[in-house]
Design a protein around this motif. Structure first.
Motif, mmCIF file in Angstrom:
data_model
loop_
_atom_site.group_PDB
_atom_site.id
_atom_site.type_symbol
_atom_site.label_atom_id
_atom_site.label_comp_id
_atom_site.label_asym_id
_atom_site.label_seq_id
_atom_site.Cartn_x
_atom_site.Cartn_y
_atom_site.Cartn_z
ATOM 1 N N LEU A 136 -4.519 -2.954 1.556
ATOM 2 C CA LEU A 136 -3.925 -2.168 0.420
ATOM 3 C C LEU A 136 -4.682 -0.964 0.495
ATOM 4 O O LEU A 136 -3.850 0.156 0.315
ATOM 5 C CB LEU A 136 -3.979 -2.853 -0.826
ATOM 6 N N GLY A 137 -5.800 -0.972 0.462
ATOM 7 C CA GLY A 137 -6.698 0.479 0.310
ATOM 8 C C GLY A 137 -6.228 1.258 1.320
ATOM 9 O O GLY A 137 -6.040 2.612 1.001
ATOM 10 N N LEU A 138 -6.435 0.726 2.527
ATOM 11 C CA LEU A 138 -6.008 1.723 3.845
ATOM 12 C C LEU A 138 -4.653 2.348 3.758
ATOM 13 O O LEU A 138 -4.561 3.369 3.994
ATOM 14 C CB LEU A 138 -6.289 0.795 5.125
ATOM 15 N N PHE A 139 -3.828 1.517 3.330
ATOM 16 C CA PHE A 139 -2.324 1.828 3.560
ATOM 17 C C PHE A 139 -1.929 2.974 2.402
ATOM 18 O O PHE A 139 -1.256 3.739 2.464
ATOM 19 C CB PHE A 139 -1.272 0.766 3.747
ATOM 20 N N ALA A 140 -2.577 2.309 1.184
ATOM 21 C CA ALA A 140 -2.437 3.503 0.004
ATOM 22 C C ALA A 140 -2.956 4.682 0.261
ATOM 23 O O ALA A 140 -2.084 5.906 0.166
ATOM 24 C CB ALA A 140 -3.126 2.896 -1.138
ATOM 25 N N ASP A 141 -4.088 4.954 0.992
ATOM 26 C CA ASP A 141 -4.575 6.165 1.261
ATOM 27 C C ASP A 141 -3.859 6.892 2.251
ATOM 28 O O ASP A 141 -3.572 8.173 2.447
ATOM 29 C CB ASP A 141 -5.962 6.286 1.940
ATOM 30 N N GLY A 142 -3.595 6.044 3.362
ATOM 31 C CA GLY A 142 -2.566 6.519 4.423
ATOM 32 C C GLY A 142 -1.304 7.212 3.994
ATOM 33 O O GLY A 142 -0.912 8.224 4.282
ATOM 34 N N ALA A 143 -0.651 6.541 2.943
ATOM 35 C CA ALA A 143 0.663 6.804 2.504
ATOM 36 C C ALA A 143 0.395 8.216 1.495
ATOM 37 O O ALA A 143 1.270 9.197 1.868
ATOM 38 C CB ALA A 143 1.439 6.062 1.417
ATOM 39 N N ILE A 144 -0.766 8.138 0.781
ATOM 40 C CA ILE A 144 -0.854 9.413 0.067
ATOM 41 C C ILE A 144 -1.157 10.764 1.029
ATOM 42 O O ILE A 144 -0.799 11.793 0.691
ATOM 43 C CB ILE A 144 -2.287 9.199 -0.788
ATOM 44 N N PHE A 145 -1.862 10.410 1.917
ATOM 45 C CA PHE A 145 -2.359 11.731 2.877
ATOM 46 C C PHE A 145 -0.847 11.995 3.719
ATOM 47 O O PHE A 145 -0.747 13.162 3.875
ATOM 48 C CB PHE A 145 -3.109 10.948 3.929
ATOM 49 N N LEU A 146 -0.010 11.196 4.113
ATOM 50 C CA LEU A 146 1.209 11.551 4.717
ATOM 51 C C LEU A 146 2.334 12.155 3.930
ATOM 52 O O LEU A 146 3.064 12.778 4.346
ATOM 53 C CB LEU A 146 1.388 10.236 5.581
ATOM 54 N N LEU A 147 2.474 11.429 2.789
ATOM 55 C CA LEU A 147 3.624 11.772 2.170
ATOM 56 C C LEU A 147 3.425 13.091 1.562
ATOM 57 O O LEU A 147 2.320 13.579 0.777
ATOM 58 C CB LEU A 147 3.750 10.669 0.775
ATOM 59 N N PRO A 148 4.585 13.887 1.524
ATOM 60 C CA PRO A 148 4.574 15.292 0.742
ATOM 61 C C PRO A 148 4.671 15.102 -0.852
ATOM 62 O O PRO A 148 5.387 14.108 -1.322
ATOM 63 C CB PRO A 148 5.616 15.999 1.239
ATOM 64 N N THR A 149 3.951 15.843 -1.526
ATOM 65 C CA THR A 149 3.807 15.845 -3.052
ATOM 66 C C THR A 149 5.311 16.571 -3.367
ATOM 67 O O THR A 149 5.582 17.595 -3.281
ATOM 68 C CB THR A 149 2.702 16.358 -3.631
ATOM 69 N N GLY A 187 0.687 -1.184 0.031
ATOM 70 C CA GLY A 187 0.132 -0.196 0.253
ATOM 71 C C GLY A 187 0.923 1.197 -0.066
ATOM 72 O O GLY A 187 0.480 2.253 -0.795
ATOM 73 N N ALA A 188 2.047 1.052 0.797
ATOM 74 C CA ALA A 188 2.862 2.348 0.720
ATOM 75 C C ALA A 188 3.559 2.668 -0.515
ATOM 76 O O ALA A 188 3.579 3.762 -1.109
ATOM 77 C CB ALA A 188 3.817 2.138 1.860
ATOM 78 N N GLY A 189 3.875 1.548 -1.321
ATOM 79 C CA GLY A 189 4.514 1.674 -2.448
ATOM 80 C C GLY A 189 3.267 2.285 -3.581
ATOM 81 O O GLY A 189 3.971 3.200 -4.363
ATOM 82 N N ILE A 190 2.437 1.907 -3.434
ATOM 83 C CA ILE A 190 1.213 2.394 -4.230
ATOM 84 C C ILE A 190 1.062 3.905 -3.956
ATOM 85 O O ILE A 190 1.091 4.869 -5.007
ATOM 86 C CB ILE A 190 -0.140 1.719 -3.991
ATOM 87 N N GLY A 191 1.016 4.300 -2.768
ATOM 88 C CA GLY A 191 1.053 5.806 -2.229
ATOM 89 C C GLY A 191 2.421 6.675 -3.161
ATOM 90 O O GLY A 191 2.079 7.712 -3.363
ATOM 91 N N LEU A 192 3.441 5.901 -2.905
ATOM 92 C CA LEU A 192 4.634 6.403 -3.475
ATOM 93 C C LEU A 192 4.316 6.752 -4.793
ATOM 94 O O LEU A 192 4.754 7.934 -5.329
ATOM 95 C CB LEU A 192 5.943 5.822 -3.115
ATOM 96 N N GLN A 193 4.130 5.744 -5.632
ATOM 97 C CA GLN A 193 3.883 5.827 -7.150
ATOM 98 C C GLN A 193 2.876 6.956 -7.703
ATOM 99 O O GLN A 193 3.075 7.668 -8.341
ATOM 100 C CB GLN A 193 3.910 4.589 -7.841
ATOM 101 N N VAL A 194 1.898 6.866 -6.777
ATOM 102 C CA VAL A 194 0.530 7.872 -7.138
ATOM 103 C C VAL A 194 1.134 9.327 -6.794
ATOM 104 O O VAL A 194 0.869 10.128 -7.605
ATOM 105 C CB VAL A 194 -0.689 7.590 -6.325
ATOM 106 N N GLU A 195 1.783 9.540 -5.749
ATOM 107 C CA GLU A 195 2.258 10.797 -5.288
ATOM 108 C C GLU A 195 3.288 11.474 -6.279
ATOM 109 O O GLU A 195 3.467 12.712 -6.581
ATOM 110 C CB GLU A 195 2.956 10.904 -3.972
ATOM 111 N N SER A 196 4.093 10.345 -6.975
ATOM 112 C CA SER A 196 5.137 11.028 -7.891
ATOM 113 C C SER A 196 4.604 11.687 -9.001
ATOM 114 O O SER A 196 5.233 12.627 -9.595
ATOM 115 C CB SER A 196 6.086 9.716 -8.254
#
Length: 200
Positions: A91-104, A27-36
């Motif tokens: 996956l969904g919970l951690f993807a949303d969490g990563a997107i929320f926490l990671l700076p763009t 999920g964190a990996g998904i968030g990283l790639q989306v935020e990229s």
């Protein structure tokens, strides 16, 4: 000959740690790639595109699509395990969490770093959660179901990922260099990690 970093697992607690650690990392990996902002993997192009049209977060869409995909297991005679059900939710919970926490990131170098870290995270996460032996993810199960019907693994995966990528792109999901990097790197990286984190 390299020795495994993580021994072959037999106890239930160890398998659960590997399962949920892998899913959280995925999920964190998904968030990283989306935020990229440089392009998602094929399924997340689709998830993001649907999210744009429904107003739902990408994590919510991941959960909803995972549940719907499980319904396709019925005609394919696939049986879900704990890992399958957990995959749908975690996956969904951690993807949303990563997107929320990671700076763009605003600089290309940091965007590229996000893509690299995201792809590495997903590759390692895949080896971890599959290696727990508690059932494949719902999307993986569709591929294995098609293989049981006579398609090769390569053809089954190609057809699924091209379909969701095209649909996601039409819906407005982000396709770019990150998508290409994921496609080229995910297989070799996953294979590399199996040397240290055995699947069985």
């Amino acid at each position: 000959m390299s020795e495994a970093i993580v021994p072959r697992l037999s106890s239930l607690p160890a398998r659960l740690v590997r399962l949920y650690g892998g899913l959280a990392l995925y999920g964190a990996g998904i968030g990283l790639q989306v935020e990229s902002g440089l392009g998602n993997d094929p399924w997340d192009v689709f998830h993001q595109g649907l999210g744009m049209h429904t107003g739902l977060s990408i994590g919510t869409v991941i959960i909803a699509i995972g549940a719907l995909v499980l319904l396709l297991w019925i005609p394919l005679k696939q049986k879900p395990g704990l890992g399958t059900i957990s995959n749908v939710v975690v996956l969904g919970l951690f993807a949303d969490g990563a997107i929320f926490l990671l700076p763009t990131p605003s600089h290309l170098a940091f965007q590229g770093l996000y893509v690299a870290l995201g792809v590495v995270a997903v590759a390692l996460a895949t080896v971890l959660y599959i290696g727990a032996g508690m059932g494949p993810g719902p999307r993986d199960g569709i591929m294995t179901g098609l293989v049981r019907l006579g398609l090769s693994v390569r053809l089954g995966r190609f057809l699924i990922e091209v379909t969701v990528l095209a649909a996601g792109w039409l819906l407005g999901g982000t396709v770019g260099v990150g998508t290409l990097v994921f496609a080229l790197a995910i297989g070799p990286l996953t294979q590399l990690f199996t040397r240290w984190f055995p699947l069985t």
